[in-house]
Design a protein around this motif. Structure first.
Motif, PDB file in Angstrom:
ATOM      1  N   PRO A 156       1.060  -1.269   0.032  1.00 45.06           N
ATOM      2  CA  PRO A 156       0.153   0.435   0.167  1.00 45.06           C
ATOM      3  C   PRO A 156       0.988   1.141   0.054  1.00 45.06           C
ATOM      4  O   PRO A 156       1.793   1.244   0.756  1.00 45.06           O
ATOM      5  CB  PRO A 156      -0.841  -0.174   1.381  1.00 45.06           C
ATOM      6  CG  PRO A 156      -0.770  -1.405   1.122  1.00 45.06           C
ATOM      7  CD  PRO A 156       0.255  -2.106   0.949  1.00 45.06           C
ATOM      8  N   GLY A 157       0.880   2.181  -0.848  1.00 42.03           N
ATOM      9  CA  GLY A 157       1.090   3.133  -1.235  1.00 42.03           C
ATOM     10  C   GLY A 157       2.776   3.643  -1.598  1.00 42.03           C
ATOM     11  O   GLY A 157       2.725   4.037  -2.876  1.00 42.03           O
ATOM     12  N   GLY A 158       2.593   2.076  -2.623  1.00 42.18           N
ATOM     13  CA  GLY A 158       3.952   2.223  -3.792  1.00 42.18           C
ATOM     14  C   GLY A 158       3.068   1.534  -5.254  1.00 42.18           C
ATOM     15  O   GLY A 158       1.669   2.164  -4.800  1.00 42.18           O
ATOM     16  N   PRO A 159       4.200   2.127  -5.714  1.00 43.37           N
ATOM     17  CA  PRO A 159       3.366   2.497  -7.225  1.00 43.37           C
ATOM     18  C   PRO A 159       2.289   1.624  -8.008  1.00 43.37           C
ATOM     19  O   PRO A 159       2.004   1.860  -9.132  1.00 43.37           O
ATOM     20  CB  PRO A 159       4.626   3.111  -8.283  1.00 43.37           C
ATOM     21  CG  PRO A 159       6.075   2.586  -7.141  1.00 43.37           C
ATOM     22  CD  PRO A 159       5.317   2.001  -5.907  1.00 43.37           C
ATOM     23  N   CYS A 160       2.949   0.243  -7.745  1.00 45.20           N
ATOM     24  CA  CYS A 160       2.430  -0.849  -8.047  1.00 45.20           C
ATOM     25  C   CYS A 160       1.618  -1.796  -7.261  1.00 45.20           C
ATOM     26  O   CYS A 160       1.294  -2.651  -7.668  1.00 45.20           O
ATOM     27  CB  CYS A 160       3.270  -1.505  -8.546  1.00 45.20           C
ATOM     28  SG  CYS A 160       4.413  -1.009 -10.040  1.00 45.20           S
ATOM     29  N   TYR A 161       1.196  -0.890  -6.392  1.00 46.10           N
ATOM     30  CA  TYR A 161       0.065  -1.156  -5.284  1.00 46.10           C
ATOM     31  C   TYR A 161      -1.327  -1.648  -6.451  1.00 46.10           C
ATOM     32  O   TYR A 161      -1.635  -0.629  -6.687  1.00 46.10           O
ATOM     33  CB  TYR A 161      -0.439  -0.423  -4.165  1.00 46.10           C
ATOM     34  CG  TYR A 161      -1.125  -1.011  -3.123  1.00 46.10           C
ATOM     35  CD1 TYR A 161      -0.991  -2.255  -2.445  1.00 46.10           C
ATOM     36  CD2 TYR A 161      -2.472  -0.327  -3.167  1.00 46.10           C
ATOM     37  CE1 TYR A 161      -2.259  -3.147  -1.939  1.00 46.10           C
ATOM     38  CE2 TYR A 161      -3.796  -0.964  -1.930  1.00 46.10           C
ATOM     39  CZ  TYR A 161      -3.198  -2.529  -1.294  1.00 46.10           C
ATOM     40  OH  TYR A 161      -4.797  -2.995  -0.452  1.00 46.10           O
TER      41      TYR A 161
END
Length: 75
Positions: A19-24
């Motif tokens: 969560p919060g990552g570019p690929c979530y």
């Protein structure tokens, strides 16, 4: 067969998919969990952890499961 335990974080398996990552992608995580449930043989213990691989709870569960295997099988 040797005992096997697989710990699966349900909210991302890498920093970028957390969560919060570019690929979530929550849908991808749901598909991954269902795929593990369908494809992992019954003799493998599956432990699902509500969290990302980056969360302390996941490493805590991995350590707990490893300790249980050591205690149970005397490695």
């Amino acid at each position: 067969k040797k005992p096997v335990t697989v710990v699966v974080p349900t909210k991302g398996c890498s920093e970028t998919t957390s969560p919060g990552g570019p690929c979530y992608d929550e849908e991808v995580d749901e598909v991954m969990v269902e795929t593990f449930k369908k494809c992992i043989p019954d003799h493998v213990k599956l432990v699902f952890v509500e969290g990302s691989v980056m969360d302390d709870i996941v490493s805590d569960v991995v350590a707990k499961e490893f300790k249980e295997l050591i205690q149970q099988y005397g490695w």
